[in-house]
Write an enzyme that holds these catalytic residues in place. Structure first.
Site, PDB file in Angstrom:
ATOM      1  N   LYS A 172       0.880  -1.345  -0.100  1.00 52.87           N
ATOM      2  CA  LYS A 172       0.008  -0.051   0.068  1.00 52.87           C
ATOM      3  C   LYS A 172       0.988   1.314  -0.057  1.00 52.87           C
ATOM      4  CE  LYS A 172      -2.280   3.148   1.752  1.00 52.87           C
ATOM      5  NZ  LYS A 172      -1.736   4.351   1.462  1.00 52.87           N
ATOM      6  N   CYS A 206      13.537  10.208   6.804  1.00 54.98           N
ATOM      7  CA  CYS A 206      13.612   9.902   8.414  1.00 54.98           C
ATOM      8  C   CYS A 206      15.004   9.804   8.974  1.00 54.98           C
ATOM      9  CB  CYS A 206      12.944   8.444   8.511  1.00 54.98           C
ATOM     10  SG  CYS A 206      14.036   7.239   7.839  1.00 54.98           S
ATOM     11  N   GLU A 233       9.976  16.644  14.504  1.00 49.25           N
ATOM     12  CA  GLU A 233      10.584  16.213  13.132  1.00 49.25           C
ATOM     13  C   GLU A 233       9.728  17.029  12.149  1.00 49.25           C
ATOM     14  OE1 GLU A 233       9.094  12.637  11.318  1.00 49.25           O
ATOM     15  OE2 GLU A 233      10.952  12.182  10.380  1.00 49.25           O
TER      16      GLU A 233
END
Ligand code: NAD
Length: 511
Positions: A191, A301, A400
């Protein structure tokens, strides 16, 4: 939405100026639309124009995908591991043959720079080849027993694996993150991120003539509908997720209902500790490289967005950092001359600008960038941005951003900087620049992160386990651990019957 002409091929058909391509998804070896007919737009973040649409799967489509995967998994899992490895090798070859088209598609759909997306295709191919070679390592172990008993373990595939990936490295994640699960003998439902789904459909196109039907399905749609239905489905015993912390939590909650096995690879707010023994100019260049601005526009990330620079070199480091950032060419990511492109979609663009506004409001000094680059009136562009005068309590040092935004902090005491670097709920990577071997080992031991780079941030040898500590994740990927995580262990203990008479040892006198 108006009726659309469904097309299977996205490779070589999706382009700027061409008619939008209305793609299908690949479920159980068939190209299909969503049962509801719903679709999602695929927008080029550089031009803000429509490239095409993809089906927005609903629970009915998810159910079909799970049933088809379960059926395909039976034969796939029963194949000799070497045969599965050969299939993955052929998929890697087929991808290599279309590498340039795939990279271009990812640039159009995600806005990531073309050089970065070529690297992503190469990395996906490398993962396929790595796990193709490793497929035989899903063996069990035997337990010492007394005579008459045999006890051993087997590692068997789960059957169906849901592989949910984020938007930032579209092809690399759709492909590379399916590799271990496939090698271990599972059928995989990928997905992709709803904002960048096209290259996952390209993967299906390439895999369709290579893999047995149903072994790999690509299900497009939103996280809240398709993703949620997939992770809540009782026929999915193994879920692997890469994405944000809030979604990771939602998935862990959903998986609890079916006691599904879950691994999650989540966000990072990664510190880079710059020691006083390094050349500040070189360190500044390394710091920009470690932000992955030239790979994914800082949407990484692993980006090193907290720069802890030793006070003795803070000034020359900051000067060199600003010079390096000023050199970065921002523009159309299809042009080789540009280092970086736009952010992937409008909502994320607004999110990053909001982080910048809040950093300014909290008192951080905007030293470079901060807004839309001059001469780029459209597209989701944000200038590479540097904040100085940052303190640990400011949101820009804690949250973040997932964009090209760096925060410069300084330090003078090693114990203190370790405590500050560790003072985060996240722990994906920690990074150090030093030439001193003792300092390197000392910091590597004390930093709380799943991966510590000393110099050469981002250079990961194949097979080195990657995965976060604390709220950055559960589980390890890119290594043997990942392969084994797609198997479940079964212990078999056999109590042997007495030997039949014809095989029994003869009484001593008869020998
Ligand atoms: P996201 O969490 O918004 O979405 C990731 C995927 O989850 C998408 O496919 C989305 O459709 C799906 N999803 C959303 N809600 C869902 C739900 N309720 N159930 C099931 N699926 C759902 O993340 P994003 O914005 O696409 O990606 C950015 C984040 O990913 C950042 O936090 C980044 O640090 C992280 N990330 C981590 C790694 C790693 O290896 N640790 C790698 C890349 C990105």
């Amino acid at each position: 939405m108006t009726a659309v002409q469904d097309r299977v091929s996205v490779l070589g058909t999706v382009d700027r100026g061409a008619s939008p391509v209305h793609a299908r998804m690949w479920i159980g070896g068939r190209w299909c639309t969503a049962a509801s007919g719903a679709r999602l737009d695929c927008v080029d973040p550089t031009t803000e124009e429509l490239l095409g649409t993809v089906p927005a799967a609903g629970p009915e489509d998810v159910d079909r995908a799970v049933v088809a995967a379960a059926e395909a998994a039976r034969e796939w899992g029963a194949l000799p591991w070497r045969t599965r490895g050969e299939y993955l090798g052929r998929l890697a070859d087929a991808i290599t043959g279309r590498a340039e088209e795939i990279a271009r598609l990812d640039v159009l759909d995600s806005g990531n720079p073309v050089a970065g997306m070529r690297g992503d295709v190469a990395s996906a191919v490398a993962e396929l080849r790595y796990y193709a070679g490793l497929a035989g390592q899903t063996h069990g172990e035997s337990t010492p027993t007394s005579a008459g008993t045999v006890s051993f373990t087997r590692r068997e595939p789960y059957g169906v694996v849901a592989r949910i990936v984020p938007f930032n490295h579209p092809f690399k994640f759709a492909t590379g993150k399916a590799a271990a699960a496939l090698a271990a003998g599972n059928a995989v439902i990928v997905k992709p991120g709803e904002q960048t789904s096209l290259s996952a459909i390209a993967l299906a196109e390439i895999a369709a003539p290579v893999l047995p039907p149903g072994v790999l399905s690509v299900l497009t749609g939103t996280g809240s509908v398709a993703g949620d239905a997939l992770v809540s489905h009782p026929g999915v015993p193994r879920i692997a997720f890469t994405g944000s912390v809030p979604t990771g939590r939602a998935i862990l909650r959903a998986a609890a209902e079916n006691i599904a096995h879950v691994t999650v690879e989540l966000g990072g707010k990664n510190p880079l500790i710059v020691c006083p023994d390094v050349d500040p100019v070189r360190a500044a260049r390394d710091a920009v490289a470690a932000m992955n601005i030239a790979r994914s526009n800082g949407q990484s990330c692993g980006s090193t967005s907290r720069l802890y620079v030793h006070e003795s070199i803070r000034e020359p480091f900051t000067t060199a950092l600003l010079e390096r950032v000023a050199e970065l060419r921002v523009g159309d990511p299809l042009e080789e001359a540009n280092d970086t492109g736009p952010l992937a979609f409008a909502e994320h663009h607004a999110r990053v600008l909001d982080h910048i506004a809040r950093a300014r409001a909290s008192g951080a000094v905007l030293a470079a960038g901060g807004g839309r680059p001059a001469g780029l009136p459209r597209g989701h562009f944000v200038e590479p941005t540097v904040f100085t005068g940052v303190t640990d309590a400011m949101p820009i040092a804690r949250e973040e951003v997932f964009g090209p935004v760096m925060a410069v902090l300084s330090w003078s005491d090693l114990d203190d900087v370790v405590a500050r670097a560790n003072d985060s709920v996240l722990g994906l990577t920690a990074n150090v620049l030093t030439h001193d071997l003792a300092v390197a080992h000392h910091l590597a031991q004390r930093l709380q992160a799943g991966y510590v780079y000393v110099n050469g941030t981002g250079r990961r040898p194949p097979g080195s386990p990657f995965g976060g500590w604390k709220q950055s994740g559960l589980g390890k990927e890119n290594a043997g651990e990942e392969l084994l995580s797609y198997t479940r262990e079964k212990t078999v203990t056999i109590t042997l019957p007495a030997l039949p008479a014809w095989a029994s040892p003869r009484p001593r006198g008869d020998r």
